[in-house]
Design an enzyme around this catalytic site. Structure first.
Site, mmCIF file in Angstrom:
data_model
loop_
_atom_site.group_PDB
_atom_site.id
_atom_site.type_symbol
_atom_site.label_atom_id
_atom_site.label_comp_id
_atom_site.label_asym_id
_atom_site.label_seq_id
_atom_site.Cartn_x
_atom_site.Cartn_y
_atom_site.Cartn_z
ATOM 1 N N HIS A 1 -39.741 24.622 -3.394
ATOM 2 C CA HIS A 1 -39.016 25.488 -4.329
ATOM 3 C C HIS A 1 -37.996 24.679 -5.101
ATOM 4 O O HIS A 1 -37.347 23.795 -4.556
ATOM 5 C CB HIS A 1 -38.336 26.652 -3.602
ATOM 6 C CG HIS A 1 -37.538 26.256 -2.401
ATOM 7 N ND1 HIS A 1 -38.126 25.918 -1.213
ATOM 8 C CD2 HIS A 1 -36.211 26.128 -2.200
ATOM 9 C CE1 HIS A 1 -37.205 25.618 -0.322
ATOM 10 N NE2 HIS A 1 -36.017 25.717 -0.905
ATOM 11 N N GLU B 1 -34.625 24.567 4.077
ATOM 12 C CA GLU B 1 -34.734 25.635 5.072
ATOM 13 C C GLU B 1 -36.083 26.332 5.040
ATOM 14 O O GLU B 1 -36.591 26.745 6.072
ATOM 15 C CB GLU B 1 -33.623 26.676 4.841
ATOM 16 C CG GLU B 1 -32.248 26.140 5.208
ATOM 17 C CD GLU B 1 -31.154 27.158 4.959
ATOM 18 O OE1 GLU B 1 -31.373 28.101 4.182
ATOM 19 O OE2 GLU B 1 -30.090 26.993 5.554
ATOM 20 N N ASN C 1 -34.519 20.579 -2.504
ATOM 21 C CA ASN C 1 -34.274 20.053 -1.165
ATOM 22 C C ASN C 1 -35.602 19.746 -0.506
ATOM 23 O O ASN C 1 -36.492 20.602 -0.454
ATOM 24 C CB ASN C 1 -33.485 21.074 -0.340
ATOM 25 C CG ASN C 1 -32.100 21.302 -0.901
ATOM 26 O OD1 ASN C 1 -31.447 20.364 -1.341
ATOM 27 N ND2 ASN C 1 -31.649 22.547 -0.903
HETATM 28 P P1 AMP Z 1 -33.473 25.542 0.832
HETATM 29 O O1 AMP Z 1 -32.259 25.335 1.691
HETATM 30 O O2 AMP Z 1 -33.532 24.543 -0.299
HETATM 31 O O3 AMP Z 1 -34.747 25.574 1.642
HETATM 32 O O4 AMP Z 1 -33.295 26.927 0.128
HETATM 33 C C1 AMP Z 1 -33.852 28.110 0.574
HETATM 34 C C2 AMP Z 1 -33.294 29.208 -0.296
HETATM 35 O O5 AMP Z 1 -34.061 30.371 -0.132
HETATM 36 C C3 AMP Z 1 -31.833 29.571 0.041
HETATM 37 O O6 AMP Z 1 -31.026 29.368 -1.116
HETATM 38 C C4 AMP Z 1 -31.943 31.053 0.418
HETATM 39 O O7 AMP Z 1 -30.824 31.816 0.001
HETATM 40 C C5 AMP Z 1 -33.214 31.484 -0.280
HETATM 41 N N1 AMP Z 1 -33.887 32.640 0.287
HETATM 42 C C6 AMP Z 1 -34.218 32.849 1.582
HETATM 43 N N2 AMP Z 1 -34.871 34.017 1.716
HETATM 44 C C7 AMP Z 1 -34.961 34.557 0.476
HETATM 45 C C8 AMP Z 1 -35.524 35.763 -0.046
HETATM 46 N N3 AMP Z 1 -36.135 36.659 0.744
HETATM 47 N N4 AMP Z 1 -35.429 35.992 -1.376
HETATM 48 C C9 AMP Z 1 -34.812 35.122 -2.178
HETATM 49 N N5 AMP Z 1 -34.271 33.951 -1.752
HETATM 50 C C10 AMP Z 1 -34.338 33.680 -0.440
#
Ligand code: AMP
Length: 119
Positions: A104, A99, A91
Site C-alpha cells: 500500500h 503492519e 512501508n
Molecule cells: P502500514 O503501517 O504502512 O502497514 O499502514 C497500514 C495502514 O492501514 C495504517 O495507516 C492503518 O491506519 C490503515 N488501516 C488499517 N485498517 C484499515 C481499514 N480497515 N481501513 C482503512 N485503513 C486501514
C-alpha cells in the site's frame, strides 16, 4: 513471505469489509486511511496478491506495475493535491513497521508536513 488472504486489505478488495473509496480501476483501489495521520491520508493498493514493494516489483506484470503507479497519481489528482503537494510513504517490511502485509502507498497531505521523519 507468503501472501495472507485474510489480511485487512484483502478483505477490503473482496468487499468483505467496507472502505471510504476514493478511486478504483482494474489495477488499484484507493480509500481513506481509518487512522488518518494528516488532514488527507489515503491508501492505494494494487488489485493482486502482493505483500510488499519488493514482491510487487519482482512478480507483477508490466501492465499492473504501470497501471498501479498511474492509479497512485490519479488518486492524488482526484484529491486535488497537485498544487499544494503531498507525500508518498511505502512501508516495506519490519524495519519500516509495515503492519498490513498487502502493498500500500500512503498519500499524505492537507497541511505542511515538515521534513521527513525517521524517528
Ligand atoms: P502500514 O503501517 O504502512 O502497514 O499502514 C497500514 C495502514 O492501514 C495504517 O495507516 C492503518 O491506519 C490503515 N488501516 C488499517 N485498517 C484499515 C481499514 N480497515 N481501513 C482503512 N485503513 C486501514
Amino acid at each position: 513471505m507468503a501472501y495472507d488472504q485474510n489480511n485487512i486489505f484483502a478483505m477490503i478488495l473482496r468487499g468483505d469489509i467496507p472502505c471510504e473509496k476514493i478511486y478504483e480501476d482494474e489495477y488499484a483501489l484507493s480509500f481513506n486511511d481509518i487512522n488518518a495521520q494528516a488532514p488527507v491520508h489515503a491508501l492505494v493498493i494494487p488489485k493482486g496478491e502482493y505483500v510488499s514493494m519488493a514482491d510487487f516489483t519482482l512478480s507483477a506484470p508490466e501492465e499492473m506495475l504501470s497501471g498501479f503507479f498511474r492509479a497512485v497519481g490519479e488518486t492524488a489528482r482526484q484529491l486535488g493535491l497537485e498544487e499544494d503537494g503531498y507525500r508518498l510513504i511505502v512501508n516495506t517490511g519490519s524495519n519500516a513497521h509495515q503492519e498490513v502485509p498487502h502493498l500500500h502507498f500512503h498519500i499524505l497531505s492537507g497541511k505542511r508536513l515538515g521534513p521527513m521523519l525517521c524517528r
